[in-house]
Scaffold this active site. Sequence first.
Site, PDB file in Angstrom:
ATOM      1  N   CYS A 472       0.814  -1.227   0.000  1.00 42.79           N
ATOM      2  CA  CYS A 472       0.000   0.000   0.000  1.00 42.79           C
ATOM      3  C   CYS A 472       0.843   1.270   0.000  1.00 42.79           C
ATOM      4  O   CYS A 472       0.516   2.252  -0.680  1.00 42.79           O
ATOM      5  CB  CYS A 472      -0.981   0.001   1.163  1.00 42.79           C
ATOM      6  SG  CYS A 472      -0.249  -0.371   2.764  1.00 42.79           S
ATOM      7  N   ASP A 596      -7.750   5.280  -1.115  1.00 41.27           N
ATOM      8  CA  ASP A 596      -7.327   4.028  -0.482  1.00 41.27           C
ATOM      9  C   ASP A 596      -6.619   3.114  -1.488  1.00 41.27           C
ATOM     10  O   ASP A 596      -7.238   2.640  -2.449  1.00 41.27           O
ATOM     11  CB  ASP A 596      -8.554   3.325   0.095  1.00 41.27           C
ATOM     12  CG  ASP A 596      -8.187   2.209   1.064  1.00 41.27           C
ATOM     13  OD1 ASP A 596      -7.055   1.692   0.968  1.00 41.27           O
ATOM     14  OD2 ASP A 596      -9.033   1.859   1.908  1.00 41.27           O
ATOM     15  N   HIS A 598      -5.699   0.124  -1.029  1.00 39.77           N
ATOM     16  CA  HIS A 598      -5.976  -1.293  -0.766  1.00 39.77           C
ATOM     17  C   HIS A 598      -7.043  -1.869  -1.699  1.00 39.77           C
ATOM     18  O   HIS A 598      -7.363  -3.060  -1.619  1.00 39.77           O
ATOM     19  CB  HIS A 598      -6.421  -1.480   0.691  1.00 39.77           C
ATOM     20  CG  HIS A 598      -5.404  -0.987   1.682  1.00 39.77           C
ATOM     21  ND1 HIS A 598      -5.433   0.290   2.196  1.00 39.77           N
ATOM     22  CD2 HIS A 598      -4.328  -1.597   2.230  1.00 39.77           C
ATOM     23  CE1 HIS A 598      -4.414   0.441   3.036  1.00 39.77           C
ATOM     24  NE2 HIS A 598      -3.729  -0.686   3.075  1.00 39.77           N
TER      25      HIS A 598
END
Length: 645
Positions: A472, A596, A598
């Site tokens: 990430c 994000d 992820h």
Amino acid sequence: MVPSSETATVRVLCQKLLLSGNQPGTLQWLIGSPFFPPFTVVSTFRCIHHSPDFQQESDDLRKLLPKGFEVIGGLIVGDSDAEKTAFEAVRAARRLRKHLSEGGELDDEKIVGASCDAGTGTIHFFISKSENTTKLEPVGSVVYEDKSGKYLWENGCLLHCELPIKLPFYFPASSPSDSKEKFSDAIDAVITQFKEPYVVYIAETLKKASGDVPKPAVLRGKDLGFGADASNINRLPSADQVSDTKMLSCSHFFLNSKTAAAVNSAENADKIHISVLLNRSEKSPTSGTPVAEYFPAMEEARLIVVDLNLDVLVYAPKDLPLMHAASNLVIPALVDQLYSLKKIILPYLLMVHPQLRIYHFSPPGVLHPITTIYELNYGETEMKQVDVRKSLHLRLGLPLDRPLLRTANALDLSVNDDSRGNIKKRGSFLLKDVHIGIPSSGVAEGVASIIQGSYEYYHYLQDSFDDSGWGCAYRSLQTIISWFRLQHYTSVAVPSHREIQQTLVEIGDKDPSFIGSREWIGAIELSFVLDKLLGVSCKIMNFRSGSELPEKCRELAMHFENQGTPIMIGGGVLAYTLLGVDYDEGSGDCAFLILDPHYTGSEDHKKIVNGGWCGWKKAVDSKGKSFFLHNKFYNLLLPQRPNMV
């Protein structure tokens, strides 16, 4: 008909009339167009050659300002005597107009003179009726227009013409001083060709994905009319079928274009491409035997070939006859550019010629495009080229810490069918600016401060690379580097995970075994990579608990307002990209715009937004829950925008 000064209205289309950094005595040129109502100010350029040096100013503006726009007046930042200051501005503007026309004749056009009070910033406008008058008359009113870009580009279009020329010429080997005269003669011969009856100009649309494409129009030199006053040319109504090219308007090429997207800038303006065929392309009315003429040199001669790559961009109303757009805008622009290139090349004629390249830009705050001539002998970071850009930034009132006129910023005049503007890389499409259009933050009285500019969204599993559970921070770094690329601070490619690891090994931060591993990285490692690859410095903020982050909302808001770069948030083994904050200073309520990394799905904007992978996260939501955990240590990486042009 030009209105009398008693009823005249000055219309200001540019967003900012007074350029930043002006000192008392600063002179600005007011730019208008012969195709607009009188006294319409489209933009303003600062005079940067002081005294002023009118020859140098006219040389610069002739290169910079597209045909279809012209100097219509001047503005001086001065003292309290507004009319006296405006008169000085008028005198300077008339002298510049004479240099630009190269005629030297009396300037009887009505032009605008303006003065700005250095203390209050109040601007007063006046009209000068002719060069002989010594008294100015105040205007009736001043109107500052909204949606001025829309006004320009819904009614007008751009004509683009590229013409590569290999120009050979001979001169006596015993008399090198004759080379300049022979080169000038060769330039003049090309200019004469532009108006020859056998020359052909082909016009075609550059928007080839916008419905039915009109057939190219062929214009011949014998049909063109030269020297007409642009403001007095009769306009033509739009028509679907026109057999006579003399009755063809520029709008002919845009009758079937889609109008769903707003046309409010030079980037998305309608464009016509003009090709020039200088060789004879008509059959001779009489047949005859080919004749070869031989002119022997009387003494030893030397041959020089100069490569000239002309590239002009002009503005025209859509209802202007195409033949007039070609003869009174495109051809004069080609002539001016030839003379500009000649002036640059002459000192180096018998040496290595400078590698000259023409670029067109649409810088922020300037409604119309500008044209520059750059020397490619120098890299973009060489001081000579930096100084050229600095002077352009100064003239246009652009900030000196933004790369707005680098070659990567140039207008792309090729056909582009991808309306979303997403980037294709390594076989997959990367979404850009996924935060645009997301729901509001829910902070009732908040002020949102968000990222400035564009970025690409990097996340897990892209490029068929499985980094789920450990990559990430790498993906956040890739998003940050994409921001620096898209803002043209660097041409360095966005690095892969392995390349990021190799960089950390090269600088001695990691052992060689780190390459190819699945080890996490954090804010410190990201700062090392940004410094090594991009020369970007970073600020790091550390927090012992997630509950401390809302206390720094004001500081984070200042970062987005002043720096505008994306921020990496690291917490334990998780990393996110922060794109903005929404902060209510009164209540302390705030929200964070989180991107994000992820996410593991496809490049589907709707799916990403609906799934919460890009959106506002409240510091404390309605259920009392916080996005940032109270028992976790966080660090924030704040990349600093380089101070460069």
